[in-house]
Scaffold this motif. Structure first.
Motif, PDB file in Angstrom:
ATOM      1  N   VAL B 308      42.500  38.365  51.421  1.00  0.00           N
ATOM      2  CA  VAL B 308      43.555  38.626  52.410  1.00  0.00           C
ATOM      3  C   VAL B 308      43.132  39.780  53.315  1.00  0.00           C
ATOM      4  CG1 VAL B 308      45.940  39.407  52.727  1.00  0.00           C
ATOM      5  CG2 VAL B 308      45.407  37.720  50.961  1.00  0.00           C
ATOM      6  N   ARG B 309      42.591  40.826  52.701  1.00  0.00           N
ATOM      7  CA  ARG B 309      42.138  41.999  53.463  1.00  0.00           C
ATOM      8  C   ARG B 309      41.152  41.616  54.556  1.00  0.00           C
ATOM      9  NH1 ARG B 309      42.525  47.301  52.862  1.00  0.00           N
ATOM     10  NH2 ARG B 309      40.568  47.639  53.944  1.00  0.00           N
ATOM     11  N   ASN B 310      40.130  40.881  54.182  1.00  0.00           N
ATOM     12  CA  ASN B 310      39.095  40.597  55.176  1.00  0.00           C
ATOM     13  C   ASN B 310      39.409  39.357  56.016  1.00  0.00           C
ATOM     14  OD1 ASN B 310      38.328  38.388  53.597  1.00  0.00           O
ATOM     15  ND2 ASN B 310      36.846  39.605  52.445  1.00  0.00           N
ATOM     16  N   GLY B 311      40.581  38.773  55.802  1.00  0.00           N
ATOM     17  CA  GLY B 311      41.008  37.696  56.684  1.00  0.00           C
ATOM     18  C   GLY B 311      40.548  36.315  56.247  1.00  0.00           C
ATOM     19  N   ASN B 312      39.856  36.195  55.122  1.00  0.00           N
ATOM     20  CA  ASN B 312      39.412  34.874  54.660  1.00  0.00           C
ATOM     21  C   ASN B 312      40.573  34.033  54.129  1.00  0.00           C
ATOM     22  OD1 ASN B 312      36.787  35.294  55.370  1.00  0.00           O
ATOM     23  ND2 ASN B 312      36.163  36.039  53.337  1.00  0.00           N
ATOM     24  N   ALA B 313      41.591  34.713  53.614  1.00  0.00           N
ATOM     25  CA  ALA B 313      42.786  33.979  53.173  1.00  0.00           C
ATOM     26  C   ALA B 313      43.941  34.372  54.071  1.00  0.00           C
ATOM     27  CB  ALA B 313      43.109  34.313  51.715  1.00  0.00           C
ATOM     28  N   SER B 314      44.800  33.414  54.380  1.00  0.00           N
ATOM     29  CA  SER B 314      45.958  33.699  55.219  1.00  0.00           C
ATOM     30  C   SER B 314      46.985  34.527  54.446  1.00  0.00           C
ATOM     31  CB  SER B 314      46.591  32.390  55.683  1.00  0.00           C
ATOM     32  OG  SER B 314      47.958  32.580  55.959  1.00  0.00           O
ATOM     33  N   ALA B 315      47.409  35.618  55.051  1.00  0.00           N
ATOM     34  CA  ALA B 315      48.382  36.500  54.390  1.00  0.00           C
ATOM     35  C   ALA B 315      49.677  35.755  54.078  1.00  0.00           C
ATOM     36  CB  ALA B 315      48.665  37.720  55.265  1.00  0.00           C
ATOM     37  N   ILE B 316      50.121  34.905  55.006  1.00  0.00           N
ATOM     38  CA  ILE B 316      51.406  34.241  54.774  1.00  0.00           C
ATOM     39  C   ILE B 316      51.276  33.097  53.777  1.00  0.00           C
ATOM     40  CG2 ILE B 316      52.630  34.902  56.869  1.00  0.00           C
ATOM     41  CD1 ILE B 316      51.833  32.253  58.088  1.00  0.00           C
ATOM     42  N   ALA B 317      50.155  32.358  53.848  1.00  0.00           N
ATOM     43  CA  ALA B 317      50.000  31.253  52.901  1.00  0.00           C
ATOM     44  C   ALA B 317      49.846  31.792  51.481  1.00  0.00           C
ATOM     45  CB  ALA B 317      48.796  30.398  53.285  1.00  0.00           C
ATOM     46  N   PHE B 318      49.093  32.873  51.350  1.00  0.00           N
ATOM     47  CA  PHE B 318      48.907  33.443  50.016  1.00  0.00           C
ATOM     48  C   PHE B 318      50.225  34.038  49.505  1.00  0.00           C
ATOM     49  CE2 PHE B 318      47.318  36.921  47.167  1.00  0.00           C
ATOM     50  CZ  PHE B 318      46.878  36.066  46.162  1.00  0.00           C
ATOM     51  N   GLY B 319      50.981  34.669  50.402  1.00  0.00           N
ATOM     52  CA  GLY B 319      52.297  35.190  50.015  1.00  0.00           C
ATOM     53  C   GLY B 319      53.201  34.080  49.504  1.00  0.00           C
ATOM     54  N   ARG B 320      53.203  32.971  50.211  1.00  0.00           N
ATOM     55  CA  ARG B 320      54.043  31.854  49.787  1.00  0.00           C
ATOM     56  C   ARG B 320      53.584  31.285  48.449  1.00  0.00           C
ATOM     57  NH1 ARG B 320      57.702  28.028  51.891  1.00  0.00           N
ATOM     58  NH2 ARG B 320      57.711  29.096  53.886  1.00  0.00           N
ATOM     59  N   LEU B 321      52.273  31.176  48.289  1.00  0.00           N
ATOM     60  CA  LEU B 321      51.730  30.698  47.014  1.00  0.00           C
ATOM     61  C   LEU B 321      52.224  31.573  45.859  1.00  0.00           C
ATOM     62  CD1 LEU B 321      49.274  28.858  45.668  1.00  0.00           C
ATOM     63  CD2 LEU B 321      48.099  31.067  45.714  1.00  0.00           C
ATOM     64  N   LEU B 322      52.191  32.875  46.069  1.00  0.00           N
ATOM     65  CA  LEU B 322      52.631  33.798  45.028  1.00  0.00           C
ATOM     66  C   LEU B 322      54.123  33.621  44.722  1.00  0.00           C
ATOM     67  CD1 LEU B 322      50.794  37.093  46.092  1.00  0.00           C
ATOM     68  CD2 LEU B 322      50.255  35.626  44.149  1.00  0.00           C
TER      69      LEU B 322
END
Lengths: 332, 332
Positions: B308-322
């Motif tokens: 998420v930090r380096n932008g490889n994962a989408s902050a919002i998609a990962f947030g939703r996954l969590l």
């Protein structure tokens, strides 16, 4: 009266082509609180995000009356002349007390509104600040993907919205006025610590001397603050939206800042931590929206809210009961 | 090194007897983030709340340097002389930028600290404002149940903490200074709208005239604001913590306010809506603390945060996954 949605591909290709109509509809989509829209919006954002990130993101704040709209109109004109495409997003503070005048202001940016190289969009006030800022951030990324090279995020508020905007921009600019109104529109230490520059606005006519005096006073005052972690000392500039004086210097200052931050690594590390904060904000937003949209929670709240209001039920015990119900902890 | 806890009955009876040691331990308990402590704290609060609510709750804010500690020391002395027991709670802002000096200040309230009729307690800085204010509110109720008839909630911040404190007090007082520092410690419109009174502090010696001039200026400026829904126009007073001048007038003003609000019904309706807001804050706090303490969530975050930090994962998609993982939505 549900409006027809586009497909994910239609949103994405329209935004990437810079289609203003599709851009507006995509922003409306991310602002929607409907669960189905949120899922659609997320798929759109997934594909749009790789094309975002290439703009200079500038936060602009100041109390009502400081002349934000005219400043943005004149300053924006300089950027258009320099060949940039400009998007202006306005964050309406979630404060219920101070009704924002942002929507009203928009009609006053007549020149920018009519210019095809500019795009102006107010964000709606939301019940939670996290929600507002998450959606403003997504609107910003959509504008970047649509080819806007500079984004202004305008805010007027009581502190909360400034903090949210500071968390999504590269450069944060505070507009001030010189003279009689200082007591009422003065700056707080915390706001100064968030700012990369103060700009004394309306430095024209009889007001030029007062503006320059204020510039010296603020510059002296800023010396009392320690250097920021990125090595930048906040600058104080004067400008006039009427005569245009000082606006080019403001833009030069911002370019100088961006260059320095890119070379010392702060630009990227700042954006990296903004992405992490964004994730946390989005989690907060999702947790709350899922919670309050849950039918069982809605029913429990409507049946017992009056007891909480008049003190017959404990606010914290009832809150915990609701959360337990929501995350289905059946036993301890 | 886990400290022994008391039983629910021991906490409750100790607090109701006004035992300061037990009161302190009860506040420490409500401030704990351990799940087991939270459950214990809630049971304590359940029994304590019916004995709370009988104090006058006063929020006091102002920028660093305005003299909050000395004002509270001298103003508090007047209340003690009038026969009240006084508790002072300090809300440390959650802002990471402006490190609060609240804990340092506390050691300067030497006289109040030594007086058995007063109780002084700083609240720790928290990662979420909701958490901080929820715990401060519980500390306030504990102090009320322990027999303190006036509670000061002191805050220094950048807007966020003022909003939280405004949401838990009956009267909100902004301390100001007259003179040269106005630009730096000025007041924002949103803050004024939250305030029931401005008090120009340090009105002594050479500063008396400037304070009175500032009083007139602010009083004129406040006329420009519309009346509040409760019919109260914010007042402007001058005071000196050194000479004691004006402090009795501040207390008279607060008593006048409380009387008026009790007779027009605002006092109770304000507390009722504060209880509802408190429930929502507590829900937010519980949702987030349960989420971030969940072992599966912790594991997912630690494994993917770098992406998420380096932008490889989408902050919002990962947030939703969590969030999906957390509330166990298995299918759509």
């Amino acid at each position: 009266m549900k409006r027809n949605r586009l497909s994910v591909d239609q949103y994405v290709s329209g935004v990437l082509k810079g289609d203003r109509m599709v851009l507006s509809r995509a922003i409306t989509l991310v602002e929607s609180t409907l669960e189905s829209d949120q899922l659609l919006a997320e798929k759109v954002m997934e594909q749009v995000i790789p094309h975002s990130g290439k703009s200079i993101r500038i936060g602009i704040t100041g109390v009502p009356g400081v002349g934000k709209s005219t400043f943005i109109e004149s300053f924006g004109d300089i950027l258009l002349e320099a060949g940039y495409k400009l998007a202006v997003l306005a964050v309406d503070p979630s404060s219920q007390r101070s009704g924002g005048s942002i929507l009203g202001d928009k009609t006053r940016m007549e020149k920018l509104s009519a210019d095809k190289r500019a795009y102006i969009r107010p964000s709606p006030a939301g019940s939670t600040l996290g929600g507002v800022s998450a959606k403003t951030r997504e609107a910003m990324l959509l504008c970047e993907a649509a080819g806007f090279g500079v984004i202004f995020i305008e805010t007027v508020g009581v502190g909360q919205s400034e903090i949210a905007v500071r968390g999504m921009v590269d450069f944060f600019l505070l507009l001030m006025l010189a003279g009689a109104g200082d007591e009422l529109q003065g700056i707080k230490k915390g706001i100064i610590e968030m700012c990369d520059a103060l700009v004394i606005n309306k430095a024209d006519g009889d007001n030029v001397e007062a503006a320059k005096r204020a510039q010296r006073e603020y510059a002296n005052a800023l010396h009392l603050f320690p250097a920021k972690e990125n090595g930048w000392y906040p600058k104080v500039k004067v400008s006039s939206a009427v005569t245009g004086d000082g606006l080019k210097e403001v833009w030069q200052m911002i370019q100088e800042y961006i260059e320095k931050m890119m070379s010392n690594g702060f630009f990227e590390s700042n954006r990296a931590s903004q992405r992490v904060n964004w994730m946390h904000e989005h989690i907060r937003y999702l947790l709350e929206s899922r919670f309050y949209q849950n039918p069982k929670i809605k029913e429990l709240i409507s049946s017992s809210l009056e007891d909480v209001r008049n003190g017959n039920a404990s606010a914290i015990a009832f809150g915990r009961l609701l959360v337990d119900n929501f995350i289905q902890i059946k036993e301890r």
